[in-house]
Design a protein around this motif. Structure first.
Motif, short mmCIF file in Angstrom:
data_model
loop_
_atom_site.label_atom_id
_atom_site.label_comp_id
_atom_site.label_asym_id
_atom_site.label_seq_id
_atom_site.Cartn_x
_atom_site.Cartn_y
_atom_site.Cartn_z
N SER A 74 -5.97 -13.67 26.77
CA SER A 74 -6.03 -14.63 27.86
C SER A 74 -7.16 -15.65 27.71
O SER A 74 -7.13 -16.70 28.36
CB SER A 74 -6.19 -13.90 29.20
OG SER A 74 -7.38 -13.10 29.18
N VAL A 75 -8.13 -15.36 26.86
CA VAL A 75 -9.27 -16.27 26.70
C VAL A 75 -9.41 -16.78 25.27
O VAL A 75 -10.26 -17.65 25.01
CB VAL A 75 -10.60 -15.61 27.15
CG1 VAL A 75 -10.47 -15.06 28.56
CG2 VAL A 75 -11.04 -14.52 26.17
N LYS A 76 -8.61 -16.28 24.38
CA LYS A 76 -8.72 -16.66 22.98
C LYS A 76 -8.52 -18.17 22.82
O LYS A 76 -7.59 -18.74 23.38
CB LYS A 76 -7.67 -15.89 22.17
CG LYS A 76 -8.00 -15.74 20.69
CD LYS A 76 -7.02 -14.79 20.04
CE LYS A 76 -7.20 -13.36 20.51
NZ LYS A 76 -6.31 -12.40 19.81
N GLY A 77 -9.42 -18.78 22.08
CA GLY A 77 -9.36 -20.23 21.89
C GLY A 77 -10.12 -21.02 22.95
O GLY A 77 -10.36 -22.22 22.77
N ARG A 78 -10.49 -20.37 24.03
CA ARG A 78 -11.24 -21.05 25.10
C ARG A 78 -12.65 -20.50 25.25
O ARG A 78 -13.57 -21.24 25.60
CB ARG A 78 -10.52 -20.91 26.44
CG ARG A 78 -9.13 -21.51 26.46
CD ARG A 78 -8.55 -21.52 27.88
NE ARG A 78 -8.41 -20.18 28.42
CZ ARG A 78 -9.00 -19.76 29.55
NH1 ARG A 78 -9.77 -20.58 30.24
NH2 ARG A 78 -8.81 -18.54 29.99
N PHE A 79 -12.81 -19.21 25.01
CA PHE A 79 -14.12 -18.56 25.16
C PHE A 79 -14.67 -18.22 23.78
O PHE A 79 -13.93 -17.86 22.86
CB PHE A 79 -13.99 -17.27 25.96
CG PHE A 79 -13.69 -17.45 27.43
CD1 PHE A 79 -13.30 -18.69 27.95
CD2 PHE A 79 -13.79 -16.39 28.31
CE1 PHE A 79 -13.01 -18.85 29.30
CE2 PHE A 79 -13.51 -16.52 29.66
CZ PHE A 79 -13.12 -17.76 30.15
N THR A 101 -16.48 -10.98 16.26
CA THR A 101 -16.10 -11.11 17.66
C THR A 101 -14.65 -10.76 17.89
O THR A 101 -13.82 -10.85 16.97
CB THR A 101 -16.36 -12.54 18.16
OG1 THR A 101 -15.71 -13.47 17.27
CG2 THR A 101 -17.84 -12.86 18.23
N TYR A 102 -14.36 -10.36 19.10
CA TYR A 102 -13.03 -9.94 19.50
C TYR A 102 -12.79 -10.51 20.90
O TYR A 102 -13.70 -10.51 21.73
CB TYR A 102 -12.94 -8.41 19.54
CG TYR A 102 -13.43 -7.77 18.26
CD1 TYR A 102 -14.79 -7.51 18.07
CD2 TYR A 102 -12.55 -7.43 17.25
CE1 TYR A 102 -15.25 -6.94 16.91
CE2 TYR A 102 -13.00 -6.85 16.07
CZ TYR A 102 -14.36 -6.62 15.91
OH TYR A 102 -14.81 -6.06 14.74
N GLN A 113 -19.64 -18.47 25.96
CA GLN A 113 -19.32 -19.87 26.21
C GLN A 113 -17.89 -19.95 26.70
O GLN A 113 -16.97 -19.52 26.00
CB GLN A 113 -19.51 -20.70 24.94
CG GLN A 113 -19.11 -22.15 25.08
CD GLN A 113 -20.04 -22.92 26.00
OE1 GLN A 113 -21.25 -22.74 25.96
NE2 GLN A 113 -19.47 -23.80 26.82
N MET A 114 -17.71 -20.50 27.88
CA MET A 114 -16.38 -20.57 28.48
C MET A 114 -16.00 -22.03 28.65
O MET A 114 -16.63 -22.75 29.43
CB MET A 114 -16.39 -19.85 29.83
CG MET A 114 -16.87 -18.41 29.75
SD MET A 114 -16.72 -17.52 31.30
CE MET A 114 -17.90 -18.43 32.31
N ASP A 115 -14.99 -22.44 27.93
CA ASP A 115 -14.49 -23.82 28.00
C ASP A 115 -13.09 -23.85 28.61
O ASP A 115 -12.42 -22.82 28.66
CB ASP A 115 -14.47 -24.43 26.61
CG ASP A 115 -15.84 -24.52 25.97
OD1 ASP A 115 -15.95 -24.26 24.76
OD2 ASP A 115 -16.81 -24.83 26.69
N SER A 116 -12.70 -25.03 29.04
CA SER A 116 -11.36 -25.20 29.62
C SER A 116 -11.07 -24.14 30.67
O SER A 116 -10.01 -23.50 30.66
CB SER A 116 -10.29 -25.15 28.52
OG SER A 116 -10.53 -26.11 27.53
N PHE A 172 -11.24 -6.44 29.98
CA PHE A 172 -11.96 -6.85 28.78
C PHE A 172 -11.78 -8.35 28.58
O PHE A 172 -10.67 -8.87 28.68
CB PHE A 172 -11.41 -6.08 27.59
CG PHE A 172 -11.98 -6.47 26.27
CD1 PHE A 172 -11.27 -7.31 25.42
CD2 PHE A 172 -13.19 -5.98 25.85
CE1 PHE A 172 -11.78 -7.67 24.19
CE2 PHE A 172 -13.71 -6.33 24.61
CZ PHE A 172 -12.99 -7.18 23.78
N VAL A 173 -12.90 -9.02 28.27
CA VAL A 173 -12.86 -10.45 27.96
C VAL A 173 -13.10 -10.66 26.47
O VAL A 173 -12.36 -11.38 25.79
CB VAL A 173 -13.92 -11.22 28.77
CG1 VAL A 173 -13.99 -12.68 28.33
CG2 VAL A 173 -13.62 -11.12 30.27
N GLY A 174 -14.13 -10.02 25.96
CA GLY A 174 -14.45 -10.16 24.55
C GLY A 174 -15.65 -9.29 24.21
O GLY A 174 -16.29 -8.71 25.09
#
Length: 122
Positions: free
Chosen positions: A63-68, A58-59, A82-85, A47-49
């Motif tokens: 591992s991706v919180k704050g970046r995606f 959103t959830y 949207q995937m940043d960093s 699971f990513v979100g």
């Protein structure tokens, strides 16, 4: 007939960004949830979100919180990731999927797209 089609994957360097799109055909109910998952070679799908279609809540996986960031465009029946960093460990095939309610388990999602590859490497 329900179809989900992802796009936007590619190869980037660490620290760069990508935006994935998931176009959904067919009616999305107010209870629908659109989730993003990813699967790296020889690893389980994770699971990513996810986003609630009704209110946009959103959830995210830790591992991706704050970046995606997940967002939706109701008029286009589209959900974005949207995937940043980006980091090398984000390398995987990314899938969007639809469920009748919020779940972090892939088995609860009935409809899936074909996936789009994201590779993060220097």
């Amino acid at each position: 007939q329900v179809q989900l089609v992802e796009s936007g994957g590619g190869s980037v360097q660490p620290g760069e960004s990508l935006r994935l799109s998931c176009v959904h055909s067919g009616r999305l109910l107010s209870s629908s949830v659109v989730g993003w998952f990813r699967q790296a070679p020889e690893k389980e799908r994770e699971f990513v979100g996810a986003i609630r279609w009704s209110n946009g809540l959103t959830y995210y996986a830790d591992s991706v919180k704050g970046r995606f960031t997940i967002a939706k465009d109701r008029g286009k029946n589209t959900v974005y990731l949207q995937m940043d960093s980006l980091k090398p460990e984000d390398t995987a095939r990314y899938y969007c999927a639809r469920s009748g309610g919020l779940s972090y388990s892939p088995s609860e999602y009935l409809y899936w797209g074909q996936g789009t590859q994201v590779t993060v490497s220097s």
